[in-house]
Design a protein around this motif. Structure first.
Motif, PDB file in Angstrom:
ATOM      1  N   UNK A  85       0.830  -1.210   0.000  1.00  0.00           N
ATOM      2  CA  UNK A  85       0.000   0.000   0.000  1.00  0.00           C
ATOM      3  C   UNK A  85       0.860   1.255   0.000  1.00  0.00           C
ATOM      4  N   UNK A  86       1.808   1.323   0.913  1.00  0.00           N
ATOM      5  CA  UNK A  86       2.671   2.499   1.001  1.00  0.00           C
ATOM      6  C   UNK A  86       3.555   2.604  -0.231  1.00  0.00           C
ATOM      7  N   UNK A  87       4.024   1.471  -0.742  1.00  0.00           N
ATOM      8  CA  UNK A  87       4.864   1.475  -1.933  1.00  0.00           C
ATOM      9  C   UNK A  87       4.109   2.010  -3.144  1.00  0.00           C
ATOM     10  N   UNK A  88       2.842   1.640  -3.272  1.00  0.00           N
ATOM     11  CA  UNK A  88       2.036   2.120  -4.391  1.00  0.00           C
ATOM     12  C   UNK A  88       1.752   3.606  -4.258  1.00  0.00           C
ATOM     13  N   UNK A  89       1.332   4.048  -3.082  1.00  0.00           N
ATOM     14  CA  UNK A  89       1.025   5.460  -2.895  1.00  0.00           C
ATOM     15  C   UNK A  89       2.272   6.327  -3.034  1.00  0.00           C
ATOM     16  N   UNK A  90       3.392   5.884  -2.469  1.00  0.00           N
ATOM     17  CA  UNK A  90       4.637   6.644  -2.572  1.00  0.00           C
ATOM     18  C   UNK A  90       5.334   6.471  -3.895  1.00  0.00           C
ATOM     19  N   UNK A  91       4.731   5.724  -4.830  1.00  0.00           N
ATOM     20  CA  UNK A  91       5.312   5.393  -6.138  1.00  0.00           C
ATOM     21  C   UNK A  91       6.743   4.898  -5.965  1.00  0.00           C
TER      22      UNK A  91
ATOM     23  N   UNK B  67      -1.605 -10.831  -5.769  1.00  0.00           N
ATOM     24  CA  UNK B  67      -2.843 -10.099  -5.534  1.00  0.00           C
ATOM     25  C   UNK B  67      -3.892 -10.472  -6.577  1.00  0.00           C
ATOM     26  N   UNK B  68      -5.156 -10.369  -6.188  1.00  0.00           N
ATOM     27  CA  UNK B  68      -6.236 -10.635  -7.136  1.00  0.00           C
ATOM     28  C   UNK B  68      -6.585  -9.361  -7.899  1.00  0.00           C
ATOM     29  N   UNK B  69      -7.501  -9.486  -8.840  1.00  0.00           N
ATOM     30  CA  UNK B  69      -7.830  -8.357  -9.714  1.00  0.00           C
ATOM     31  C   UNK B  69      -8.378  -7.151  -8.949  1.00  0.00           C
ATOM     32  N   UNK B  70      -9.321  -7.301  -8.025  1.00  0.00           N
ATOM     33  CA  UNK B  70      -9.786  -6.124  -7.280  1.00  0.00           C
ATOM     34  C   UNK B  70      -8.659  -5.430  -6.512  1.00  0.00           C
ATOM     35  N   UNK B  71      -7.746  -6.200  -5.952  1.00  0.00           N
ATOM     36  CA  UNK B  71      -6.621  -5.592  -5.238  1.00  0.00           C
ATOM     37  C   UNK B  71      -5.703  -4.835  -6.191  1.00  0.00           C
ATOM     38  N   UNK B  72      -5.531  -5.373  -7.387  1.00  0.00           N
ATOM     39  CA  UNK B  72      -4.725  -4.674  -8.387  1.00  0.00           C
ATOM     40  C   UNK B  72      -5.351  -3.324  -8.742  1.00  0.00           C
TER      41      UNK B  72
ATOM     42  N   UNK C 185      -5.320   2.817  -8.414  1.00  0.00           N
ATOM     43  CA  UNK C 185      -5.796   4.121  -7.922  1.00  0.00           C
ATOM     44  C   UNK C 185      -4.773   4.765  -6.983  1.00  0.00           C
ATOM     45  N   UNK C 186      -4.143   3.969  -6.138  1.00  0.00           N
ATOM     46  CA  UNK C 186      -3.159   4.512  -5.214  1.00  0.00           C
ATOM     47  C   UNK C 186      -1.944   5.063  -5.963  1.00  0.00           C
ATOM     48  N   UNK C 187      -1.490   4.346  -6.975  1.00  0.00           N
ATOM     49  CA  UNK C 187      -0.348   4.824  -7.758  1.00  0.00           C
ATOM     50  C   UNK C 187      -0.691   6.122  -8.477  1.00  0.00           C
ATOM     51  N   UNK C 188      -1.891   6.198  -9.036  1.00  0.00           N
ATOM     52  CA  UNK C 188      -2.309   7.398  -9.752  1.00  0.00           C
ATOM     53  C   UNK C 188      -2.408   8.593  -8.818  1.00  0.00           C
ATOM     54  N   UNK C 189      -3.058   8.397  -7.676  1.00  0.00           N
ATOM     55  CA  UNK C 189      -3.208   9.494  -6.712  1.00  0.00           C
ATOM     56  C   UNK C 189      -1.864   9.883  -6.110  1.00  0.00           C
ATOM     57  N   UNK C 190      -1.016   8.902  -5.896  1.00  0.00           N
ATOM     58  CA  UNK C 190       0.293   9.203  -5.350  1.00  0.00           C
ATOM     59  C   UNK C 190       1.167   9.973  -6.309  1.00  0.00           C
ATOM     60  N   UNK C 191       1.009   9.733  -7.617  1.00  0.00           N
ATOM     61  CA  UNK C 191       1.847  10.426  -8.602  1.00  0.00           C
ATOM     62  C   UNK C 191       1.422  11.871  -8.800  1.00  0.00           C
ATOM     63  N   UNK C 192       0.120  12.106  -8.960  1.00  0.00           N
ATOM     64  CA  UNK C 192      -0.314  13.488  -9.192  1.00  0.00           C
ATOM     65  C   UNK C 192      -0.406  14.261  -7.883  1.00  0.00           C
ATOM     66  N   UNK C 193      -0.432  13.542  -6.769  1.00  0.00           N
ATOM     67  CA  UNK C 193      -0.499  14.204  -5.472  1.00  0.00           C
ATOM     68  C   UNK C 193      -1.920  14.302  -4.981  1.00  0.00           C
ATOM     69  N   UNK C 194      -2.179  13.937  -3.726  1.00  0.00           N
ATOM     70  CA  UNK C 194      -3.548  13.973  -3.191  1.00  0.00           C
ATOM     71  C   UNK C 194      -4.131  15.374  -3.184  1.00  0.00           C
ATOM     72  N   UNK C 195      -3.303  16.385  -2.909  1.00  0.00           N
ATOM     73  CA  UNK C 195      -3.823  17.750  -2.875  1.00  0.00           C
ATOM     74  C   UNK C 195      -4.181  18.229  -4.272  1.00  0.00           C
ATOM     75  N   UNK C 196      -3.343  17.883  -5.265  1.00  0.00           N
ATOM     76  CA  UNK C 196      -3.642  18.241  -6.652  1.00  0.00           C
ATOM     77  C   UNK C 196      -4.946  17.606  -7.100  1.00  0.00           C
TER      78      UNK C 196
END
Length: 479
Positions: free
Chosen positions: A415-421, A432-437, A442-453
């Motif tokens: 989780x942290x690895x995905x959010x922190x890219x 991981x299964x498909x829903x977890x993927x 979503x975490x990778x996307x939000x982590x890249x553009x930034x939660x505040x952005x």
């Protein structure tokens, strides 16, 4: 009888639609849909478009090795991980994708690292098109430029310096890859890993990342050097270069001094802490010679800053080293860089402001400067939103987990690895299964553009009548 004409309000609208100096838009034409978007919205949507295009290309049979195939969700995961320069992988890129698929991955990494709007601005400049005010604002938002007029020249410097650093990195890696892979393949491997390292993507063409080079000084030092330069921040790089050229006329900004200080502190503390906790672990540092232990400790301190490469197996590490790695992944790299996380300066502002309040000081100071309240609130907001996203993402992974072999700590690490890219894994991503993927996408996307952005992009600005300041409530107890 007077001829009918536009009403005063219509005249005002028409005059407002005329081309302003520097807007780059002919009179009488409607504004394009992209010019109607706020910069955060355009950043989020362009990244999403790049991910979708990349997913379709990676899903195509043209991108696969003979006999290999992947689902669309797997292709979407890999494209998201590439554009968001994360490095998490549900399939092995080196054995799943052919040369075309690997080149697609490389392009997605480069686009994601430099930023789509940065590249678009470069193309507009290359075509000698006049960049409008909205385009300058978008470029400014993407590269964190401090002045509107300096955005275009800054974009040029960013792209040229990035390509130069990647080229030098590839040349330095040739002696390591050519003897192992041959001339042609060795050159390609050097280019791929140089681009992946500088953009903090962490993708490797080897199934075990760079574990084969754990004691190789050349690969360790060159790759970590590229990671540090990419995670340093473009503005910091240019400010340092200007300062080195002429120290009398150019000064290191407060942002640069803070970024360099935090970088040195995290790298130093991380190296020492990792060495102390893993020195006698027979599955990691314990089996290496002295120089290998030092190189591995240094590498594992650098790579959690959202780089994604590893020379040791994270699934075999002890809890203290894993905890340090999780904290480092959450903090991430410097602002305006190819890395992710909440950013080093954000972390400092949060800690420093809290420490100032504990000491009874009204202001938070840094290098003889006061950190304004808006900056403190912005840092607090980023930190709170980030912790909320990590918590929700982790809870979702737990609820969706159907594999009893995947442990609690593995899911939290993912989780942290995905959010922190960051792209590091305890070998749980392929399980991981498909829903977890989809959650990690979503975490990778939000982590890249930034939660505040992201929050600003899809929030409605408050109407004027709502901008009312109420009396302060001074009877709320805190702590």
């Amino acid at each position: 009888m007077t001829p009918s004409g536009p009403a005063p309000r219509d005249l005002a609208l028409l005059s407002a639609d005329k081309t302003a100096p520097g807007s780059g838009r002919p009179p009488g034409l409607r504004r394009s849909w992209s010019s109607r978007l706020r910069p955060p919205q355009l950043i989020a949507l362009t990244f999403a478009a790049a991910i979708l295009i990349g997913a379709l290309l990676l899903w195509s049979p043209l991108a696969h090795e003979p006999g290999k195939s992947i689902t669309f969700v797997q292709a979407l995961f890999m494209a998201t991980s590439a554009v968001c320069v994360t490095g998490l992988a549900v399939v092995d890129p080196g054995s799943t994708f052919n040369l075309f698929g690997e080149v697609v991955m490389l392009v997605l990494i480069q686009v994601g690292g430099l930023g789509l709007i940065t590249l678009g601005t470069l193309f507009a400049l290359a075509l000698r098109r006049r960049l409008g005010v909205s385009g300058r604002i978008n470029a400014q938002q993407q590269v964190s430029a401090t002045t509107l007029g300096g955005a275009t020249s800054l974009v040029r410097a960013i792209v040229l310096s990035s390509l130069l650093i990647e080229a030098v990195g590839a040349l330095l890696l040739l002696p390591a890859f050519i003897p192992r892979e041959g001339v042609g393949r060795g050159i390609y491997y050097s280019i791929f890993h140089s681009i992946s390292a500088f953009n903090n993507a962490g993708f490797s063409l080897y199934p075990n990342s760079l574990m084969n080079f754990v004691s190789d000084p050349l690969v360790n030092l060159v790759v970590t050097g590229l990671i540090i330069l990419g995670g340093l921040g473009f503005l910091v790089q240019l400010n340092v270069l200007a300062w080195l050229r002429d120290r009398r006329r150019n000064r290191l900004s407060t942002n640069t001094r803070l970024s360099l200080t935090m970088m040195a502190l995290l790298l130093g503390v991380g190296t020492v802490f990792f060495a102390l906790t893993e020195w006698n672990n027979p599955k990691t540092l314990g089996a290496l010679p002295l120089h290998g232990k030092l190189l591995a400790s240094w590498f594992q301190s650098v790579t959690p800053r959202t780089a994604g490469f590893n020379t040791l197996d994270y699934g075999l590490m002890g809890f203290p080293a894993l905890f340090m790695t999780i904290v480092w992944m959450f903090i991430g790299a410097n602002p305006g860089s190819t890395g992710g996380g909440i950013k080093t300066n954000t972390f400092y502002v949060i800690v420093a402001s809290a420490w100032s309040m504990v000491r009874g000081r009204r202001d938070t100071t840094l290098f003889g400067r006061r950190i304004d309240t808006e900056t403190v609130l912005r840092a607090m907001t980023v930190g709170l939103l980030s912790m909320a996203l990590v918590t929700l993402g982790f809870m979702a992974l737990l609820l969706l987990n159907t594999n009893k072999d995947v442990l609690f700590v593995q899911l939290f690490f993912e989780t942290v690895s995905a959010f922190g890219t960051a792209g590091l894994s305890m070998n749980a991503t392929p399980l991981l299964n498909t829903p977890q993927e989809i959650v990690l996408i979503f975490l990778m996307f939000l982590g890249r553009i930034g939660p505040l952005t992201f929050a600003v992009a899809f929030s409605r600005p408050a109407p004027e009548k709502a901008l009312v300041r109420y009396p302060a409530a001074r009877d709320i107890l805190i702590g």
